[in-house]
Scaffold this motif. Sequence first.
Motif, short mmCIF file in Angstrom:
data_model
loop_
_atom_site.label_atom_id
_atom_site.label_comp_id
_atom_site.label_asym_id
_atom_site.label_seq_id
_atom_site.Cartn_x
_atom_site.Cartn_y
_atom_site.Cartn_z
N GLY A 102 0.82 -1.21 0.00
CA GLY A 102 0.00 0.00 0.00
C GLY A 102 0.85 1.26 0.00
O GLY A 102 0.54 2.23 -0.69
N LYS A 103 1.93 1.24 0.78
CA LYS A 103 2.85 2.39 0.79
C LYS A 103 3.44 2.61 -0.60
O LYS A 103 3.56 3.75 -1.05
CB LYS A 103 3.97 2.18 1.81
N LEU A 104 3.79 1.53 -1.29
CA LEU A 104 4.34 1.65 -2.64
C LEU A 104 3.31 2.22 -3.62
O LEU A 104 3.67 2.91 -4.57
CB LEU A 104 4.83 0.29 -3.15
N PHE A 105 2.04 1.93 -3.37
CA PHE A 105 0.96 2.43 -4.21
C PHE A 105 0.50 3.83 -3.79
O PHE A 105 -0.43 4.38 -4.37
CB PHE A 105 -0.24 1.47 -4.19
N GLY A 106 1.13 4.39 -2.77
CA GLY A 106 0.83 5.76 -2.36
C GLY A 106 -0.23 5.92 -1.29
O GLY A 106 -0.64 7.04 -0.99
N ALA A 107 -0.68 4.84 -0.69
CA ALA A 107 -1.70 4.92 0.36
C ALA A 107 -1.07 5.32 1.70
O ALA A 107 0.09 5.00 1.98
CB ALA A 107 -2.41 3.58 0.52
N LYS A 108 -1.84 5.97 2.51
CA LYS A 108 -1.47 6.23 3.91
C LYS A 108 -1.93 5.03 4.72
O LYS A 108 -2.89 4.34 4.34
CB LYS A 108 -2.14 7.50 4.44
N THR A 109 -1.28 4.78 5.85
CA THR A 109 -1.62 3.62 6.67
C THR A 109 -1.81 4.01 8.12
O THR A 109 -1.11 4.87 8.65
CB THR A 109 -0.52 2.54 6.58
N ILE A 110 -2.78 3.35 8.74
CA ILE A 110 -3.03 3.50 10.18
C ILE A 110 -3.13 2.10 10.76
O ILE A 110 -3.96 1.29 10.30
CB ILE A 110 -4.32 4.27 10.47
#
Length: 156
Positions: A102-110
């Motif tokens: 997800g980080k590689l796809f540009g998403a933020k994570t919680i």
Amino acid sequence: MKKDKMELKVCLVGSSGGHLSHLYMLKPFWGNKERFWVTFDKEDAKSLLKGEKMYPCYYPTNRSLKALLKNTRLAIKVLRKEKPDLIISSGAAVAVPFFYLGKLFGAKTIYIEVFDRIDKPTLTGRMVYPITDKFIVQWKEQTQVYKKAINLGSIF
């Protein structure tokens, strides 16, 4: 053009059972947002998420390299298709490939550390902690384990 809060697309990923229940308790946050779920294809998940968009993931995940590889392939497929802005999880292992990819796809994570761990980290928590945008804990004592965590108290 920047999306407003209503347009935020959220991926909620976690094991069925308690982890899924924790995520469901966040309904005041995700209830008015475009969303999809990634969880085990089990009766509790199907019942709780009836009418929701859900992608079944592979299990058992506990220290299973085979499930990790299958869920990594699933994460690539789902993240490419859905393009979430935000990925939220409270565990367990299925969160790992979704957070890293997800980080590689540009998403933020919680990530929300589970309620029943007060002074020791979970394996999933340790694995996603280095890359998570916001790491939430539910006990003050957990901030000693995860130094950059935010203690928001119990979600119960």
